[in-house]
Design an enzyme around this catalytic site. Structure first.
Site, PDB file in Angstrom:
ATOM      1  N   LYS A  24      30.425  53.495  35.028  1.00  0.00           N
ATOM      2  CA  LYS A  24      31.177  53.865  33.830  1.00  0.00           C
ATOM      3  C   LYS A  24      30.510  55.021  33.103  1.00  0.00           C
ATOM      4  O   LYS A  24      29.353  54.945  32.700  1.00  0.00           O
ATOM      5  CB  LYS A  24      31.300  52.665  32.889  1.00  0.00           C
ATOM      6  CG  LYS A  24      32.219  52.957  31.711  1.00  0.00           C
ATOM      7  CD  LYS A  24      32.469  51.722  30.882  1.00  0.00           C
ATOM      8  CE  LYS A  24      31.419  51.473  29.853  1.00  0.00           C
ATOM      9  NZ  LYS A  24      31.354  52.457  28.761  1.00  0.00           N
ATOM     10  N   THR A  81      34.738  45.102  21.189  1.00  0.00           N
ATOM     11  CA  THR A  81      33.982  43.846  21.250  1.00  0.00           C
ATOM     12  C   THR A  81      32.856  43.784  20.209  1.00  0.00           C
ATOM     13  O   THR A  81      32.276  42.731  19.988  1.00  0.00           O
ATOM     14  CB  THR A  81      33.377  43.643  22.653  1.00  0.00           C
ATOM     15  OG1 THR A  81      32.825  44.886  23.086  1.00  0.00           O
ATOM     16  CG2 THR A  81      34.411  43.208  23.648  1.00  0.00           C
ATOM     17  N   LYS A  95      37.915  56.653  25.888  1.00  0.00           N
ATOM     18  CA  LYS A  95      38.479  56.066  24.653  1.00  0.00           C
ATOM     19  C   LYS A  95      39.301  57.106  23.896  1.00  0.00           C
ATOM     20  O   LYS A  95      39.082  57.365  22.709  1.00  0.00           O
ATOM     21  CB  LYS A  95      37.380  55.491  23.772  1.00  0.00           C
ATOM     22  CG  LYS A  95      36.684  54.281  24.375  1.00  0.00           C
ATOM     23  CD  LYS A  95      35.929  53.499  23.334  1.00  0.00           C
ATOM     24  CE  LYS A  95      35.348  52.217  23.871  1.00  0.00           C
ATOM     25  NZ  LYS A  95      34.275  52.401  24.858  1.00  0.00           N
ATOM     26  N   HIS A  99      41.954  58.927  21.722  1.00  0.00           N
ATOM     27  CA  HIS A  99      42.677  58.490  20.512  1.00  0.00           C
ATOM     28  C   HIS A  99      43.040  59.737  19.721  1.00  0.00           C
ATOM     29  O   HIS A  99      42.226  60.258  18.956  1.00  0.00           O
ATOM     30  CB  HIS A  99      41.777  57.560  19.683  1.00  0.00           C
ATOM     31  CG  HIS A  99      42.504  56.795  18.631  1.00  0.00           C
ATOM     32  ND1 HIS A  99      41.959  55.720  17.982  1.00  0.00           N
ATOM     33  CD2 HIS A  99      43.742  56.945  18.115  1.00  0.00           C
ATOM     34  CE1 HIS A  99      42.823  55.232  17.106  1.00  0.00           C
ATOM     35  NE2 HIS A  99      43.916  55.982  17.168  1.00  0.00           N
TER      36      HIS A  99
HETATM   37  O1  C5P Z   1      25.218  47.488  26.797  1.00  0.00           O
HETATM   38  P1  C5P Z   1      26.536  46.785  26.824  1.00  0.00           P
HETATM   39  O2  C5P Z   1      26.666  45.806  27.987  1.00  0.00           O
HETATM   40  O3  C5P Z   1      26.890  46.160  25.489  1.00  0.00           O
HETATM   41  O4  C5P Z   1      27.578  47.963  27.112  1.00  0.00           O
HETATM   42  C1  C5P Z   1      28.960  47.764  27.040  1.00  0.00           C
HETATM   43  C2  C5P Z   1      29.627  49.049  27.403  1.00  0.00           C
HETATM   44  O5  C5P Z   1      31.039  48.836  27.312  1.00  0.00           O
HETATM   45  C3  C5P Z   1      29.310  50.217  26.478  1.00  0.00           C
HETATM   46  O6  C5P Z   1      29.263  51.388  27.286  1.00  0.00           O
HETATM   47  C4  C5P Z   1      30.485  50.284  25.528  1.00  0.00           C
HETATM   48  O7  C5P Z   1      30.764  51.605  25.119  1.00  0.00           O
HETATM   49  C5  C5P Z   1      31.623  49.738  26.388  1.00  0.00           C
HETATM   50  N1  C5P Z   1      32.713  49.097  25.658  1.00  0.00           N
HETATM   51  C6  C5P Z   1      32.543  48.023  24.815  1.00  0.00           C
HETATM   52  N2  C5P Z   1      33.606  47.508  24.135  1.00  0.00           N
HETATM   53  C7  C5P Z   1      34.826  47.988  24.312  1.00  0.00           C
HETATM   54  C8  C5P Z   1      35.024  49.065  25.198  1.00  0.00           C
HETATM   55  C9  C5P Z   1      33.930  49.581  25.871  1.00  0.00           C
HETATM   56  O8  C5P Z   1      31.428  47.524  24.660  1.00  0.00           O
HETATM   57  N3  C5P Z   1      35.860  47.444  23.702  1.00  0.00           N
END
Ligand code: C5P
Length: 237
Positions: A31, A122, A60, A62
């Site tokens: 990603k 999240t 993302k 927007h």
């Molecule tokens: O380090 P961690 O496991 O929290 O990383 C989660 C990844 O997923 C980050 O790159 C973050 O930008 C992405 N993400 C997220 N929540 C979302 C969409 C994407 O945490 N709703």
């Protein structure tokens, strides 16, 4: 396509390339989030293409429909299998993104990347969602945005583990779920507020798990990724 998406959330292209090398030949999609995309996007995409590994561009998007569509068009390239857009940008914007992605993929004679709509981040707790003026719980908001994503022709949604089961119950095979907020037992939540273990997310029906820090900051990153892949394949799923 693999169910594990590893976030290349590192400061430099050298570090990102080293991470791809460390995890090489594990069944992973990489990603490219905002840090990588804005910091060294072209270079890491070229590296992924050269190494023949799959990418998810977590752009993302927007903006107004034309701008979001134009950006999506510019982001389509051979290693890209997934692309994200914010559902809160509205149906027309998501539609423009999906259409531009398909059109550019036809020109490049490649399969169109799956467009995923981010529902409720999240990192937002229920109080944060209310503060934004959105009425209802995170689950209710995520489901409402999911139905808009489906209407716009998105392949799936990004949602937290907490909403995954309801999302699959509501939309079944119509919407794939790309689920961040994944924390294996004993790892720090960091800024994630609605999190679960890999096995819990898979049992809830997640199609793809997004994992960053639990792998990126692990002492042995390859072992951490392999352990998550293994827990995703548990028979009780
Ligand atoms: O380090 P961690 O496991 O929290 O990383 C989660 C990844 O997923 C980050 O790159 C973050 O930008 C992405 N993400 C997220 N929540 C979302 C969409 C994407 O945490 N709703």
């Amino acid at each position: 396509m693999s169910g594990l998406v590893v976030a290349l959330d590192v400061r430099t292209a050298d570090e990102a390339e080293a991470l791809v090398d460390e995890l090489y030949e594990l069944d992973i999609t990489y990603k490219i989030g905002l840090e990588a995309l804005h910091g060294y996007g072209e270079r890491i995409l070229a590296y992924c293409e050269a190494r023949d590994v799959r990418c998810c561009i977590d752009a993302k998007l927007h903006d107004i429909p034309r701008t979001a569509g134009a950006a999506a068009r510019a982001l389509v390239s051979p290693p890209v299998r997934m692309l994200t857009v914010h559902a809160l940008g509205g149906v027309a914007m998501m539609q423009a993104t999906v259409e531009a992605t398909r059109e550019r993929s036809r020109e490049l004679e490649m399969g169109a990347p799956l467009v995923f709509a981010v529902t409720i981040l999240t990192s937002l707790a229920p109080g944060d969602v209310a503060q934004l003026g959105l009425t209802g719980s995170p689950v209710e908001n995520a489901l409402r945005l999911g139905s808009l994503a489906r209407e716009a022709g998105c392949a799936g949604v990004v949602c937290s583990p907490d909403e995954t089961r309801e999302m699959k119950n509501a939309f079944g095979g119509d919407l794939l779920t790309l689920v961040p907020g994944i924390r294996p037992q004993g790892t720090a939540p960091g800024d994630q507020r609605r999190a679960a273990t890999p096995a819990q997310a898979v049992i809830a029906g997640a199609d793809f798990l997004v994992v960053g820090r639990p792998i990126v900051q692990a002492a042995n990153r390859r072992a951490a990724a392999a352990a998550i892949l293994e827990s995703m394949a548990l028979p009780e799923r």
